[in-house]
Write a protein that holds these residues in place. Structure first.
Motif, PDB file in Angstrom:
ATOM      1  N   THR A 144       0.837  -1.207   0.000  1.00  0.00           N
ATOM      2  CA  THR A 144       0.000   0.000   0.000  1.00  0.00           C
ATOM      3  C   THR A 144       0.868   1.251   0.000  1.00  0.00           C
ATOM      4  N   VAL A 190       3.184  -0.334   6.496  1.00  0.00           N
ATOM      5  CA  VAL A 190       3.936  -1.561   6.207  1.00  0.00           C
ATOM      6  C   VAL A 190       4.332  -2.227   7.539  1.00  0.00           C
ATOM      7  N   SER A 191       3.753  -3.392   7.794  1.00  0.00           N
ATOM      8  CA  SER A 191       4.029  -4.108   9.050  1.00  0.00           C
ATOM      9  C   SER A 191       5.489  -4.536   9.077  1.00  0.00           C
ATOM     10  N   GLN A 239      -3.117  -3.513  17.975  1.00  0.00           N
ATOM     11  CA  GLN A 239      -1.932  -4.259  17.498  1.00  0.00           C
ATOM     12  C   GLN A 239      -0.674  -3.401  17.642  1.00  0.00           C
ATOM     13  N   GLU A 400      -6.953  -4.172   8.169  1.00  0.00           N
ATOM     14  CA  GLU A 400      -5.688  -4.798   7.764  1.00  0.00           C
ATOM     15  C   GLU A 400      -5.895  -5.826   6.639  1.00  0.00           C
ATOM     16  N   GLY A 402      -6.808  -5.418   3.695  1.00  0.00           N
ATOM     17  CA  GLY A 402      -8.024  -5.128   2.940  1.00  0.00           C
ATOM     18  C   GLY A 402      -9.197  -4.939   3.881  1.00  0.00           C
TER      19      GLY A 402
HETATM   20  C1  LIG Z   1      -2.860  -3.351  11.257  1.00  0.00           C
HETATM   21  C2  LIG Z   1      -2.596  -3.090   9.800  1.00  0.00           C
HETATM   22  C3  LIG Z   1      -1.539  -3.764   9.173  1.00  0.00           C
HETATM   23  C4  LIG Z   1      -1.256  -3.487   7.825  1.00  0.00           C
HETATM   24  N1  LIG Z   1      -0.175  -4.094   7.243  1.00  0.00           N
HETATM   25  C5  LIG Z   1       0.207  -3.718   5.986  1.00  0.00           C
HETATM   26  C6  LIG Z   1       1.401  -4.254   5.397  1.00  0.00           C
HETATM   27  O1  LIG Z   1       2.088  -5.104   5.971  1.00  0.00           O
HETATM   28  N2  LIG Z   1       1.759  -3.804   4.174  1.00  0.00           N
HETATM   29  C7  LIG Z   1       1.050  -2.884   3.491  1.00  0.00           C
HETATM   30  O2  LIG Z   1       1.447  -2.506   2.395  1.00  0.00           O
HETATM   31  N3  LIG Z   1      -0.112  -2.370   4.012  1.00  0.00           N
HETATM   32  C8  LIG Z   1      -0.550  -2.768   5.236  1.00  0.00           C
HETATM   33  N4  LIG Z   1      -1.709  -2.261   5.786  1.00  0.00           N
HETATM   34  C9  LIG Z   1      -2.525  -1.348   4.991  1.00  0.00           C
HETATM   35  C10 LIG Z   1      -3.896  -1.946   4.634  1.00  0.00           C
HETATM   36  O3  LIG Z   1      -3.750  -2.931   3.639  1.00  0.00           O
HETATM   37  C11 LIG Z   1      -4.802  -0.782   4.196  1.00  0.00           C
HETATM   38  O4  LIG Z   1      -5.026   0.025   5.337  1.00  0.00           O
HETATM   39  C12 LIG Z   1      -6.122  -1.271   3.651  1.00  0.00           C
HETATM   40  O5  LIG Z   1      -5.935  -1.968   2.450  1.00  0.00           O
HETATM   41  C13 LIG Z   1      -7.084  -0.106   3.389  1.00  0.00           C
HETATM   42  O6  LIG Z   1      -6.454   0.944   2.709  1.00  0.00           O
HETATM   43  P1  LIG Z   1      -6.557   2.439   3.276  1.00  0.00           P
HETATM   44  O7  LIG Z   1      -6.192   2.406   4.706  1.00  0.00           O
HETATM   45  O8  LIG Z   1      -5.776   3.312   2.364  1.00  0.00           O
HETATM   46  O9  LIG Z   1      -8.092   2.807   3.190  1.00  0.00           O
HETATM   47  P2  LIG Z   1      -8.879   3.344   1.897  1.00  0.00           P
HETATM   48  O10 LIG Z   1      -8.609   2.459   0.732  1.00  0.00           O
HETATM   49  O11 LIG Z   1      -8.631   4.803   1.750  1.00  0.00           O
HETATM   50  O12 LIG Z   1     -10.376   3.126   2.376  1.00  0.00           O
HETATM   51  C14 LIG Z   1     -11.040   4.045   3.247  1.00  0.00           C
HETATM   52  C15 LIG Z   1     -12.509   3.651   3.339  1.00  0.00           C
HETATM   53  O13 LIG Z   1     -13.091   3.719   2.018  1.00  0.00           O
HETATM   54  C16 LIG Z   1     -13.711   2.495   1.682  1.00  0.00           C
HETATM   55  N5  LIG Z   1     -13.407   2.152   0.276  1.00  0.00           N
HETATM   56  C17 LIG Z   1     -12.262   2.379  -0.412  1.00  0.00           C
HETATM   57  N6  LIG Z   1     -12.366   1.880  -1.662  1.00  0.00           N
HETATM   58  C18 LIG Z   1     -13.595   1.318  -1.753  1.00  0.00           C
HETATM   59  C19 LIG Z   1     -14.288   0.614  -2.787  1.00  0.00           C
HETATM   60  N7  LIG Z   1     -13.742   0.372  -3.976  1.00  0.00           N
HETATM   61  N8  LIG Z   1     -15.527   0.173  -2.524  1.00  0.00           N
HETATM   62  C20 LIG Z   1     -16.114   0.402  -1.324  1.00  0.00           C
HETATM   63  N9  LIG Z   1     -15.509   1.062  -0.313  1.00  0.00           N
HETATM   64  C21 LIG Z   1     -14.268   1.502  -0.521  1.00  0.00           C
HETATM   65  C22 LIG Z   1     -13.031   1.448   2.589  1.00  0.00           C
HETATM   66  O14 LIG Z   1     -13.903   0.361   2.821  1.00  0.00           O
HETATM   67  C23 LIG Z   1     -12.738   2.242   3.852  1.00  0.00           C
HETATM   68  O15 LIG Z   1     -13.834   2.195   4.719  1.00  0.00           O
HETATM   69  C24 LIG Z   1      -2.050  -2.547   7.104  1.00  0.00           C
HETATM   70  C25 LIG Z   1      -3.122  -1.919   7.746  1.00  0.00           C
HETATM   71  C26 LIG Z   1      -3.394  -2.179   9.071  1.00  0.00           C
HETATM   72  C27 LIG Z   1      -4.562  -1.474   9.723  1.00  0.00           C
END
Ligand SMILES: Cc1cc2nc3c(=O)[nH]c(=O)nc-3n(C[C@H](O)[C@H](O)[C@H](O)COP(=O)(O)OP(=O)(O)OC[C@H]3O[C@@H](n4cnc5c(N)ncnc54)[C@H](O)[C@@H]3O)c2cc1C
Length: 425
Positions: A144, A190-191, A239, A400, A402
């Motif tokens: 991400t 990024v974890s 976490q 997390e 997705g």
């Molecule tokens: C504890 C934790 C560990 C993680 N570990 C990693 C890791 O190791 N590596 C890494 O790269 N990333 C990591 N992530 C990132 C994680 O994959 C993203 O936070 C997640 O995919 C959501 O992306 P975002 O936070 O940018 O939210 P956004 O994509 O901005 O979403 C925000 C809101 O909009 C909604 N939304 C967005 N797009 C759509 C759509 N197409 N349809 C409907 N609703 C939508 C979402 O449901 C959400 O409610 C981690 C996150 C967490 C919380």
């Protein structure tokens, strides 16, 4: 069929992990060793890390490093899992992450992220990378970006908005004349990002016509290459034992041997890691749910109101029942999905099924920790008791790997069959 003994009064007792049929001795022993590790090492260290600042939690004298060493001492290795018979490997993998999640879900995810570079390299048959980066090398998965969260996990646009313009990537690998140059950054999420020694990176690829979201590349490389730097460790709600942070790339020259998947294989590579990671999440958060159910079970027997243990109330018994019922459901589904996805007679593993496991276990963990907290009454809110931390840990899991609602839209798209609508016309 063996005859069971119905002469004694049934106690209704369950095994270590619930309604578990007999396991082969070596797996049962492995499960018991891990449960011990979860309770004696992970739980106390996770609680300590939870109360520290993000900087303290990764400092040289942090108890995180004791956890890391003691985990490695258990001797679980990617290569060993890969060499096992697939059914057994699926069961062991599930039990491993269930038990780590039982101990501390943030630390369990740290282990999961740590092995992803090796795990996915092995899935792609690149045993040379496994040799160069053994399990002792702490890994991370960077996909991400600051401007790209949900969409990075969806490179084939199954959930993208029809009018959406997803803009420029924040991180691009330029693949030209046999050389790879990396520029940009990955998100603060990024974890293990701030401590990792090896990274599996998914990013846009530019082969001459500019970056195309469907045509990225996957690189597995050491994080001490010139031009790689890291951000500050992230401060967050749940976490907290899992450290997270950005990775920055300034004209990083990546040797070609570190290219795991090129633009033609990118969609397959995202599908693969997302399927593995979602199943791992399923096992981890089934474990967390069970930990909360067990704590609630103890508490309702100890806590008295009017001189009577609160378990004597019918409503408390019923609420406890549902904590255990939901936990069993999450675990059973995850085990089934892992067995299915590891079955070599299948044409391909199912991301949709892995999403069943991830969304079910994380939703279950959230509901179970929340209902367990309610059974603790006011004490559940106190930081003197472990439940409020578990609720915070579970809450993070619904975002997390997705966001659950996005995963269910994407998962649903795999169930969509245009042939069934008006005969495909
Ligand atoms: C504890 C934790 C560990 C993680 N570990 C990693 C890791 O190791 N590596 C890494 O790269 N990333 C990591 N992530 C990132 C994680 O994959 C993203 O936070 C997640 O995919 C959501 O992306 P975002 O936070 O940018 O939210 P956004 O994509 O901005 O979403 C925000 C809101 O909009 C909604 N939304 C967005 N797009 C759509 C759509 N197409 N349809 C409907 N609703 C939508 C979402 O449901 C959400 O409610 C981690 C996150 C967490 C919380």
């Amino acid at each position: 069929m063996a005859v069971q003994d119905w002469n004694s009064v049934p106690t209704g007792s369950l095994t270590l992990s619930g309604a578990e049929a007999a396991l082969p001795d070596h797996i049962r022993d492995f499960q018991a060793t891990l449960r011990d590790f979860a309770l004696k090492v992970m739980r106390p260290i996770g609680q300590q890390l939870d109360k520290m600042s993000p900087e303290e939690a990764i400092a040289e004298d942090s108890p995180y490093w004791e956890f890391r060493q003691r985990y490695l001492d258990l001797g679980v290795r990617v290569e060993t899992l890969m060499e096992m018979e697939p059914n057994e490997a699926a069961l062991l993998f599930s039990i491993l992450f269930e038990e780590l999640g039982y101990g501390d879900s943030g630390l369990a995810i740290s282990v999961g992220a740590a092995i992803l570079p090796q795990w996915i390299s092995a899935k792609f048959g690149r045993m040379d990378l496994l040799e160069e980066f053994p399990d002792e090398k702490l890994g991370c998965w960077a996909i991400t970006e600051p401007d790209h969260g949900s969409d990075m996990l969806d490179p084939n646009g199954k959930v993208s908005h029809p009018t959406g313009n997803y803009g420029r990537p924040n991180c691009v690998a330029t693949l030209k004349d046999g050389s790879i140059t990396l520029n940009g950054q990955k998100s603060a999420w990024v974890s293990n990002g701030v401590i990792a020694e090896v990274c599996i990176l998914y990013c846009a690829a530019d082969t001459g016509d500019g970056p195309d979201p469907e045509k990225g590349c996957v690189l597995v490389f050491p994080t001490d290459l010139p031009g790689v730097s890291r951000g500050k460790p992230l401060d967050k709600l749940g976490q907290r034992a899992l450290c997270q942070g950005e990775l920055f790339f300034d004209n990083v020259n990546i040797p070609e041997k570190y290219l795991l998947a090129g633009p033609e294989d990118y969609l397959r590579a995202v599908y693969c890691i997302h399927t593995e990671a979602n199943a791992l999440m399923g096992a981890t958060f089934a474990g967390l749910a069970q930990a909360a159910a067990h704590l609630a079970h103890d508490y309702v027997h100890e806590r008295k109101q009017g001189g009577v243990p609160i378990i004597q109330h019918q409503s408390v018994k019923s609420r406890l029942f549902h904590l255990f019922r939901k936990t069993e459901m999450a675990r059973a589904l995850t085990r089934r999905v892992l067995a299915f996805n590891n079955d070599p007679t299948n044409l391909e593993p199912s991301l949709c099924s892995a999403m069943f496991a991830k969304t079910t276990s994380t939703q279950t963990a959230f509901e179970v920790t929340s209902d367990a907290l309610q059974l603790f009454g006011g004490n559940g809110l106190s930081r003197e008791y472990p439940i409020e931390k578990m609720l915070r840990d579970a809450r993070a899991s619904m975002i997390e790997d997705g966001c659950n609602e996005v995963l269910s839209i994407k998962g649903g798209s795999y169930l969509y069959d245009p042939e069934k609508i008006d005969g495909g016309r």
